[in-house]
Design a protein around this motif. Structure first.
Motif, PDB file in Angstrom:
ATOM      1  N   GLN A  36       0.794  -1.053  -0.004  1.00  0.00           N
ATOM      2  CA  GLN A  36      -0.156   0.134  -0.079  1.00  0.00           C
ATOM      3  C   GLN A  36       1.001   1.232  -0.057  1.00  0.00           C
ATOM      4  O   GLN A  36       1.695   1.102   0.893  1.00  0.00           O
ATOM      5  CB  GLN A  36      -1.016  -0.048   1.293  1.00  0.00           C
ATOM      6  N   VAL A  37       0.415   2.221  -0.747  1.00  0.00           N
ATOM      7  CA  VAL A  37       1.317   3.474  -0.918  1.00  0.00           C
ATOM      8  C   VAL A  37       0.809   4.367   0.303  1.00  0.00           C
ATOM      9  O   VAL A  37      -0.417   4.507   0.547  1.00  0.00           O
ATOM     10  CB  VAL A  37       1.076   4.388  -2.328  1.00  0.00           C
ATOM     11  N   GLN A  38       1.912   5.027   0.748  1.00  0.00           N
ATOM     12  CA  GLN A  38       1.716   5.953   1.997  1.00  0.00           C
ATOM     13  C   GLN A  38       2.465   7.149   1.744  1.00  0.00           C
ATOM     14  O   GLN A  38       3.629   7.027   1.339  1.00  0.00           O
ATOM     15  CB  GLN A  38       1.945   5.239   3.209  1.00  0.00           C
ATOM     16  N   LEU A  39       1.812   8.281   2.022  1.00  0.00           N
ATOM     17  CA  LEU A  39       2.673   9.619   2.086  1.00  0.00           C
ATOM     18  C   LEU A  39       2.511   9.866   3.598  1.00  0.00           C
ATOM     19  O   LEU A  39       1.327  10.225   4.382  1.00  0.00           O
ATOM     20  CB  LEU A  39       1.611  10.632   1.496  1.00  0.00           C
ATOM     21  N   VAL A  40       3.678  10.173   4.217  1.00  0.00           N
ATOM     22  CA  VAL A  40       4.037  10.538   5.595  1.00  0.00           C
ATOM     23  C   VAL A  40       4.673  12.112   5.681  1.00  0.00           C
ATOM     24  O   VAL A  40       5.689  12.052   5.143  1.00  0.00           O
ATOM     25  CB  VAL A  40       4.710   9.676   6.468  1.00  0.00           C
ATOM     26  N   GLU A  41       3.720  12.910   6.234  1.00  0.00           N
ATOM     27  CA  GLU A  41       4.428  14.281   6.346  1.00  0.00           C
ATOM     28  C   GLU A  41       4.992  14.283   7.672  1.00  0.00           C
ATOM     29  O   GLU A  41       4.865  13.639   8.845  1.00  0.00           O
ATOM     30  CB  GLU A  41       3.312  15.199   6.346  1.00  0.00           C
ATOM     31  N   SER A  42       5.978  15.446   7.820  1.00  0.00           N
ATOM     32  CA  SER A  42       6.612  15.669   9.111  1.00  0.00           C
ATOM     33  C   SER A  42       7.359  17.119   8.969  1.00  0.00           C
ATOM     34  O   SER A  42       7.062  17.674   7.913  1.00  0.00           O
ATOM     35  CB  SER A  42       7.844  14.956   9.321  1.00  0.00           C
ATOM     36  N   GLY A  43       7.424  17.678   9.922  1.00  0.00           N
ATOM     37  CA  GLY A  43       8.167  18.959   9.999  1.00  0.00           C
ATOM     38  C   GLY A  43       7.244  20.132  10.546  1.00  0.00           C
ATOM     39  O   GLY A  43       7.423  21.310  10.702  1.00  0.00           O
ATOM     40  N   GLY A  44       5.911  20.004  10.833  1.00  0.00           N
ATOM     41  CA  GLY A  44       5.097  20.966  11.388  1.00  0.00           C
ATOM     42  C   GLY A  44       5.386  21.386  12.700  1.00  0.00           C
ATOM     43  O   GLY A  44       6.221  20.741  13.449  1.00  0.00           O
ATOM     44  N   GLY A  45       4.819  22.338  13.348  1.00  0.00           N
ATOM     45  CA  GLY A  45       5.082  22.682  14.696  1.00  0.00           C
ATOM     46  C   GLY A  45       4.652  24.132  15.064  1.00  0.00           C
ATOM     47  O   GLY A  45       3.707  24.696  14.121  1.00  0.00           O
ATOM     48  N   LEU A  46       5.047  24.738  15.799  1.00  0.00           N
ATOM     49  CA  LEU A  46       4.566  26.140  16.288  1.00  0.00           C
ATOM     50  C   LEU A  46       5.733  26.924  16.225  1.00  0.00           C
ATOM     51  O   LEU A  46       7.050  26.501  16.609  1.00  0.00           O
ATOM     52  CB  LEU A  46       4.214  26.054  17.853  1.00  0.00           C
ATOM     53  N   VAL A  47       5.521  28.075  15.469  1.00  0.00           N
ATOM     54  CA  VAL A  47       6.462  29.051  15.129  1.00  0.00           C
ATOM     55  C   VAL A  47       6.101  30.446  15.340  1.00  0.00           C
ATOM     56  O   VAL A  47       4.745  30.952  15.232  1.00  0.00           O
ATOM     57  CB  VAL A  47       7.228  28.904  13.804  1.00  0.00           C
ATOM     58  N   GLN A  48       6.799  31.420  15.553  1.00  0.00           N
ATOM     59  CA  GLN A  48       6.315  32.808  15.718  1.00  0.00           C
ATOM     60  C   GLN A  48       6.315  33.604  14.427  1.00  0.00           C
ATOM     61  O   GLN A  48       6.929  32.980  13.434  1.00  0.00           O
ATOM     62  CB  GLN A  48       7.564  33.529  16.554  1.00  0.00           C
ATOM     63  N   ALA A  49       5.606  34.737  14.042  1.00  0.00           N
ATOM     64  CA  ALA A  49       5.522  35.342  13.009  1.00  0.00           C
ATOM     65  C   ALA A  49       6.790  35.745  12.471  1.00  0.00           C
ATOM     66  O   ALA A  49       7.664  36.028  13.294  1.00  0.00           O
ATOM     67  CB  ALA A  49       4.493  36.238  13.202  1.00  0.00           C
ATOM     68  N   GLY A  50       7.118  35.485  11.176  1.00  0.00           N
ATOM     69  CA  GLY A  50       8.516  35.777  10.623  1.00  0.00           C
ATOM     70  C   GLY A  50       9.445  34.674  10.596  1.00  0.00           C
ATOM     71  O   GLY A  50      10.466  34.667  10.098  1.00  0.00           O
ATOM     72  N   GLY A  51       9.026  33.553  11.315  1.00  0.00           N
ATOM     73  CA  GLY A  51       9.931  32.483  11.332  1.00  0.00           C
ATOM     74  C   GLY A  51       9.792  31.417  10.238  1.00  0.00           C
ATOM     75  O   GLY A  51       8.969  31.721   9.196  1.00  0.00           O
TER      76      GLY A  51
END
Length: 123
Positions: free
Chosen positions: A1-16
């Motif tokens: 089965q093909v899967q797409l796995v995302e990573s790298g999200g999070g909380l950041v301040q404006a301008g970041g």
């Protein structure tokens, strides 16, 4: 089965900045277009950026000049570099790909979505 796995999200301040990754795995022959979409609370999912197999790119007007989409075909991975982030960029970001794969309906192009990754930009 093909899967797409995302990573790298999070909380950041404006301008970041943040860098999202999406890796495809499974019985893949090749990947055609790949893209990123986002959905904010109470809003419809919208296109952020797309990239073809020949690296032609397309961006939503709201992210032009701030976001960059790229891909590594050897790793079946697409990236989204997000700079100068704004609170309006807060959303769940989804990866999408048109994959030539061997699945139940034979070898053909299938469209897949990742599970999404949350990006929150504080003011």
């Amino acid at each position: 089965q093909v899967q797409l796995v995302e990573s790298g999200g999070g909380l950041v301040q404006a301008g970041g900045s943040l860098r999202l990754s999406c890796a495809a795995s499974g019985p893949i022959f090749s990947i055609r277009a790949m893209g990123w979409y986002r959905q904010a609370p109470g809003k419809q999912r919208e296109l952020v950026a797309t990239i073809t197999s020949s690296n032609s790119t397309n961006y939503a007007d709201s992210v032009k000049g701030r976001f960059t989409i790229s891909r590594d075909n050897a790793k079946n991975t697409v990236y989204l570099q997000m700079n100068s982030l704004k609170p309006a960029d807060t959303a769940v970001y989804y990866c999408n790909a048109d994959v030539v794969a061997a699945q139940t309906m034979g070898i053909r192009v299938y469209n897949y979505w990742g599970q999404g990754t949350q990006v929150t930009v504080s003011s």
